[in-house]
Scaffold this motif. Sequence first.
Motif, short mmCIF file in Angstrom:
data_model
loop_
_atom_site.label_atom_id
_atom_site.label_comp_id
_atom_site.label_asym_id
_atom_site.label_seq_id
_atom_site.Cartn_x
_atom_site.Cartn_y
_atom_site.Cartn_z
N GLY A 153 0.86 -1.17 0.00
CA GLY A 153 0.00 0.00 0.00
C GLY A 153 0.90 1.22 0.00
O GLY A 153 2.10 1.12 0.27
N ASN A 154 0.32 2.38 -0.29
CA ASN A 154 1.15 3.58 -0.41
C ASN A 154 0.84 4.69 0.57
O ASN A 154 1.71 5.46 0.92
N THR A 155 -0.42 4.80 1.02
CA THR A 155 -0.80 5.89 1.91
C THR A 155 -1.56 5.32 3.11
O THR A 155 -1.96 4.16 3.11
N ALA A 156 -1.79 6.16 4.11
CA ALA A 156 -2.53 5.73 5.30
C ALA A 156 -3.94 5.28 4.93
O ALA A 156 -4.55 4.50 5.66
N LYS A 157 -4.47 5.74 3.81
CA LYS A 157 -5.80 5.30 3.37
C LYS A 157 -5.79 3.84 2.93
O LYS A 157 -6.85 3.22 2.83
N ASP A 158 -4.60 3.28 2.67
CA ASP A 158 -4.47 1.88 2.23
C ASP A 158 -4.36 0.91 3.39
O ASP A 158 -4.20 -0.28 3.17
N THR A 159 -4.41 1.41 4.62
CA THR A 159 -4.29 0.54 5.78
C THR A 159 -5.40 0.83 6.78
O THR A 159 -5.79 1.98 6.97
N CYS B 101 -3.01 -2.06 9.60
CA CYS B 101 -1.90 -2.91 9.19
C CYS B 101 -0.63 -2.09 8.95
O CYS B 101 -0.64 -0.87 8.97
N ILE B 102 0.46 -2.81 8.71
CA ILE B 102 1.76 -2.20 8.46
C ILE B 102 2.05 -2.31 6.97
O ILE B 102 2.05 -3.40 6.42
N LEU B 103 2.29 -1.18 6.33
CA LEU B 103 2.67 -1.15 4.92
C LEU B 103 4.19 -1.03 4.84
O LEU B 103 4.79 -0.30 5.63
N VAL B 104 4.80 -1.73 3.90
CA VAL B 104 6.26 -1.65 3.73
C VAL B 104 6.59 -1.04 2.37
O VAL B 104 5.83 -1.17 1.42
N GLY B 105 7.74 -0.36 2.30
CA GLY B 105 8.18 0.27 1.06
C GLY B 105 9.32 1.23 1.37
O GLY B 105 10.05 1.06 2.34
N LYS B 106 9.46 2.23 0.53
CA LYS B 106 10.46 3.28 0.73
C LYS B 106 9.74 4.61 0.92
O LYS B 106 8.87 4.97 0.13
N ASN B 107 10.11 5.34 1.95
CA ASN B 107 9.48 6.63 2.27
C ASN B 107 10.16 7.76 1.49
O ASN B 107 10.96 8.49 2.03
N LYS B 108 9.82 7.86 0.21
CA LYS B 108 10.42 8.89 -0.65
C LYS B 108 9.49 10.08 -0.84
O LYS B 108 9.89 11.10 -1.38
N LEU B 109 8.23 9.94 -0.41
CA LEU B 109 7.24 11.01 -0.49
C LEU B 109 6.65 11.22 0.90
O LEU B 109 6.44 10.26 1.64
N VAL B 110 6.37 12.45 1.25
CA VAL B 110 5.86 12.76 2.59
C VAL B 110 4.57 11.97 2.85
O VAL B 110 3.63 12.01 2.06
N GLY B 111 4.57 11.22 3.95
CA GLY B 111 3.39 10.48 4.36
C GLY B 111 3.05 9.28 3.52
O GLY B 111 1.94 8.76 3.61
N GLN B 112 4.02 8.80 2.72
CA GLN B 112 3.75 7.67 1.83
C GLN B 112 4.95 6.73 1.78
O GLN B 112 6.06 7.10 2.14
N VAL B 113 4.69 5.51 1.30
CA VAL B 113 5.77 4.61 0.93
C VAL B 113 5.55 4.21 -0.53
O VAL B 113 4.42 4.14 -0.99
N VAL B 114 6.64 3.99 -1.24
CA VAL B 114 6.58 3.59 -2.65
C VAL B 114 7.25 2.23 -2.82
O VAL B 114 7.95 1.76 -1.93
N ASP B 115 7.04 1.62 -3.98
CA ASP B 115 7.59 0.30 -4.29
C ASP B 115 7.16 -0.75 -3.26
O ASP B 115 7.89 -1.68 -2.93
N SER B 116 5.94 -0.61 -2.78
CA SER B 116 5.45 -1.44 -1.69
C SER B 116 5.32 -2.92 -2.05
O SER B 116 5.63 -3.79 -1.24
N ARG B 117 4.89 -3.22 -3.26
CA ARG B 117 4.76 -4.63 -3.65
C ARG B 117 6.11 -5.33 -3.66
O ARG B 117 6.23 -6.47 -3.26
#
Length: 152
Positions: free
Chosen positions: A102-108, A111-127
């Motif tokens: 998932g990418n934003t808090a709206k996607d959880t 739960c815990i989303l995993v990825g890289k925090n390259k954007l404020v308040g988001q994670v990318v490359d989560s899959r």
Amino acid sequence: MELILERIAKRRTYTIGRLYIRRQVVDEYLSGTADDYFCDTLEPTWRDYKNGAYKVKGRSAIPEGRYAVVISYSPKFKQWLPILLGGPEFNRKWQGIRIHAGNTAKDTEGCILVGKNKLVGQVVDSRIWTHRLKQKIVEAKGRGEPVWLTIR
């Protein structure tokens, strides 16, 4: 295998963390453990449960603590995903807490989303990071190791 989730940014609508994998260090000069950075995490809003905060359904990060991690089939996501297990109180209040993409808090919804925090308040490359984490967990289980997640 021990996973460590260090929450580093507790914001009004989301929580950013860093996920580490603990490894044993043994050489001729040093023995102990080292925590290797793995990826970033995104959770809903952190709440200070120890000082009277209460859970808001679908919008609260889980309490700090140590949780067993297993991989089970998620009917919601239609795939095998890590799930956190706790004691009776945790399982009653927080049933079904997974680590997933998932990418934003709206996607959880807790739960815990995993990825890289390259954007404020988001994670990318989560899959990608979900897949890599599942591989690490499966490898540890294949070696007969229990998998734990400590959240602090």
